[in-house]
Scaffold this motif. Sequence first.
Motif, mmCIF file in Angstrom:
data_model
loop_
_atom_site.group_PDB
_atom_site.id
_atom_site.type_symbol
_atom_site.label_atom_id
_atom_site.label_comp_id
_atom_site.label_asym_id
_atom_site.label_seq_id
_atom_site.Cartn_x
_atom_site.Cartn_y
_atom_site.Cartn_z
ATOM 1 N N VAL A 1 0.845 -1.207 0.000
ATOM 2 C CA VAL A 1 0.000 0.000 0.000
ATOM 3 C C VAL A 1 0.875 1.249 0.000
ATOM 4 C CG1 VAL A 1 -1.681 1.355 1.326
ATOM 5 C CG2 VAL A 1 -2.007 -1.107 1.046
ATOM 6 N N SER A 2 1.899 1.251 0.821
ATOM 7 C CA SER A 2 2.816 2.391 0.878
ATOM 8 C C SER A 2 3.448 2.659 -0.495
ATOM 9 C CB SER A 2 3.891 2.111 1.929
ATOM 10 O OG SER A 2 4.711 3.210 2.084
ATOM 11 N N ASN A 3 3.867 1.589 -1.175
ATOM 12 C CA ASN A 3 4.444 1.726 -2.518
ATOM 13 C C ASN A 3 3.416 2.222 -3.529
ATOM 14 O OD1 ASN A 3 7.082 0.989 -1.889
ATOM 15 N ND2 ASN A 3 6.644 -1.180 -2.137
ATOM 16 N N LEU A 4 2.190 1.751 -3.398
ATOM 17 C CA LEU A 4 1.124 2.204 -4.293
ATOM 18 C C LEU A 4 0.900 3.713 -4.135
ATOM 19 C CD1 LEU A 4 -1.497 -0.675 -3.906
ATOM 20 C CD2 LEU A 4 -0.161 -0.140 -5.954
ATOM 21 N N TYR A 5 0.898 4.177 -2.909
ATOM 22 C CA TYR A 5 0.730 5.617 -2.655
ATOM 23 C C TYR A 5 1.810 6.420 -3.368
ATOM 24 C CZ TYR A 5 -2.610 4.890 1.238
ATOM 25 O OH TYR A 5 -3.697 4.579 2.014
ATOM 26 N N GLN A 6 3.023 5.881 -3.412
ATOM 27 C CA GLN A 6 4.159 6.595 -3.990
ATOM 28 C C GLN A 6 4.255 6.480 -5.511
ATOM 29 O OE1 GLN A 6 6.199 8.649 -2.140
ATOM 30 N NE2 GLN A 6 4.595 8.157 -0.659
ATOM 31 N N LYS A 7 3.769 5.351 -6.074
ATOM 32 C CA LYS A 7 4.085 5.068 -7.479
ATOM 33 C C LYS A 7 2.897 4.875 -8.413
ATOM 34 C CE LYS A 7 8.358 2.914 -6.000
ATOM 35 N NZ LYS A 7 9.055 1.683 -5.759
ATOM 36 N N ASP A 8 1.708 4.629 -7.882
ATOM 37 C CA ASP A 8 0.573 4.264 -8.738
ATOM 38 C C ASP A 8 -0.299 5.491 -9.048
ATOM 39 O OD1 ASP A 8 -1.887 3.265 -9.792
ATOM 40 O OD2 ASP A 8 -1.462 1.312 -8.899
ATOM 41 N N LYS A 9 -0.095 6.047 -10.222
ATOM 42 C CA LYS A 9 -0.854 7.246 -10.624
ATOM 43 C C LYS A 9 -2.323 6.934 -10.867
ATOM 44 C CE LYS A 9 2.907 10.059 -12.314
ATOM 45 N NZ LYS A 9 3.500 10.816 -13.390
ATOM 46 N N SER A 10 -2.615 5.730 -11.305
ATOM 47 C CA SER A 10 -4.003 5.324 -11.527
ATOM 48 C C SER A 10 -4.769 5.309 -10.193
ATOM 49 C CB SER A 10 -4.039 3.946 -12.180
ATOM 50 O OG SER A 10 -5.344 3.451 -12.213
ATOM 51 N N LEU A 11 -4.148 4.753 -9.156
ATOM 52 C CA LEU A 11 -4.742 4.752 -7.818
ATOM 53 C C LEU A 11 -4.949 6.189 -7.346
ATOM 54 C CD1 LEU A 11 -5.610 3.309 -5.164
ATOM 55 C CD2 LEU A 11 -3.224 3.514 -4.445
ATOM 56 N N PHE A 12 -3.939 7.017 -7.540
ATOM 57 C CA PHE A 12 -4.032 8.430 -7.163
ATOM 58 C C PHE A 12 -5.256 9.084 -7.813
ATOM 59 C CE2 PHE A 12 -3.244 12.827 -8.442
ATOM 60 C CZ PHE A 12 -3.133 13.432 -7.201
ATOM 61 N N ARG A 13 -5.425 8.854 -9.126
ATOM 62 C CA ARG A 13 -6.547 9.469 -9.848
ATOM 63 C C ARG A 13 -7.900 8.998 -9.308
ATOM 64 N NH1 ARG A 13 -2.809 9.052 -14.081
ATOM 65 N NH2 ARG A 13 -3.596 7.036 -14.766
ATOM 66 N N LYS A 14 -7.997 7.704 -9.004
ATOM 67 C CA LYS A 14 -9.254 7.150 -8.479
ATOM 68 C C LYS A 14 -9.602 7.778 -7.125
ATOM 69 C CE LYS A 14 -8.790 2.697 -10.765
ATOM 70 N NZ LYS A 14 -8.416 1.284 -10.597
ATOM 71 N N ILE A 15 -8.606 7.911 -6.253
ATOM 72 C CA ILE A 15 -8.855 8.491 -4.928
ATOM 73 C C ILE A 15 -9.139 9.982 -5.054
ATOM 74 C CG2 ILE A 15 -7.841 8.950 -2.649
ATOM 75 C CD1 ILE A 15 -6.505 6.182 -2.857
ATOM 76 N N LYS A 16 -8.410 10.654 -5.923
ATOM 77 C CA LYS A 16 -8.620 12.089 -6.154
ATOM 78 C C LYS A 16 -10.034 12.345 -6.686
ATOM 79 C CE LYS A 16 -6.868 16.367 -7.470
ATOM 80 N NZ LYS A 16 -6.993 17.351 -6.428
ATOM 81 N N LYS A 17 -10.514 11.452 -7.549
ATOM 82 C CA LYS A 17 -11.859 11.593 -8.112
ATOM 83 C C LYS A 17 -12.923 11.466 -7.011
ATOM 84 C CE LYS A 17 -14.786 9.808 -11.812
ATOM 85 N NZ LYS A 17 -14.920 8.799 -12.860
ATOM 86 N N LYS A 18 -12.717 10.540 -6.077
ATOM 87 C CA LYS A 18 -13.666 10.328 -4.973
ATOM 88 C C LYS A 18 -13.592 11.438 -3.925
ATOM 89 C CE LYS A 18 -16.163 6.535 -5.115
ATOM 90 N NZ LYS A 18 -17.578 6.648 -5.312
ATOM 91 N N PHE A 19 -12.390 11.961 -3.702
ATOM 92 C CA PHE A 19 -12.178 12.966 -2.651
ATOM 93 C C PHE A 19 -11.397 14.155 -3.213
ATOM 94 C CE2 PHE A 19 -12.244 8.707 -0.741
ATOM 95 C CZ PHE A 19 -13.309 8.836 0.139
ATOM 96 N N PRO A 20 -11.990 14.879 -4.159
ATOM 97 C CA PRO A 20 -11.252 15.951 -4.851
ATOM 98 C C PRO A 20 -10.779 17.088 -3.944
ATOM 99 C CG PRO A 20 -13.591 16.034 -5.405
ATOM 100 C CD PRO A 20 -13.371 14.771 -4.620
#
Length: 170
Positions: free
Chosen positions: A13-32
């Motif tokens: 999860v920590s690595n995903l926070y740092q490297k996964d832009k797709s995950l970032f976009r999904k979370i940003k979309k839910k909590f802009p």
Amino acid sequence: LFKYPVFNADLVVSNLYQKDKSLFRKIKKKFPNKITNFPLKKKEVLEIIFQKQKNLNILGKIIHPIVRKKMKNFLKKNKKKKFVVLDVPLFLENKLNIKKDIIIFIEADKKKIRDKIKKRKNINLKLINILRKNQIPIRLKRKKSTFFIKNNFISKTAKKNVKLILKKIK
């Protein structure tokens, strides 16, 4: 301690926070209004969780499928190994176990856990309490586990207990 391949979900999860832009976009979309820019900052994710407890479930629905996929890949990659270790918080709660799994439940005294947590840098007791509410009762964890270890936070004892279990299951 184990000398076997280890899948550490928290590290994933920590690595995903740092490297996964797709995950970032999904979370940003839910909590802009809560997420600023990539990479995801733990502080921002915590603010989302503290805002409403149901946000933890929303985040879980976004993050857990990715972690599960990575765990599946880990298991596939290590399928010829005699053992693998899955260090996954809420393993039983998320129904990740299958019948042939050997589950080792490690329990520690609640006061000792609290004392160790308080000594950590940047630890948030509010978060700990929110996460605890998602856990199944200890008696159920014991019942669903193949083995049980009482953790006294002494490495030598932990190694001894793991060796005893390995002897039983080899």
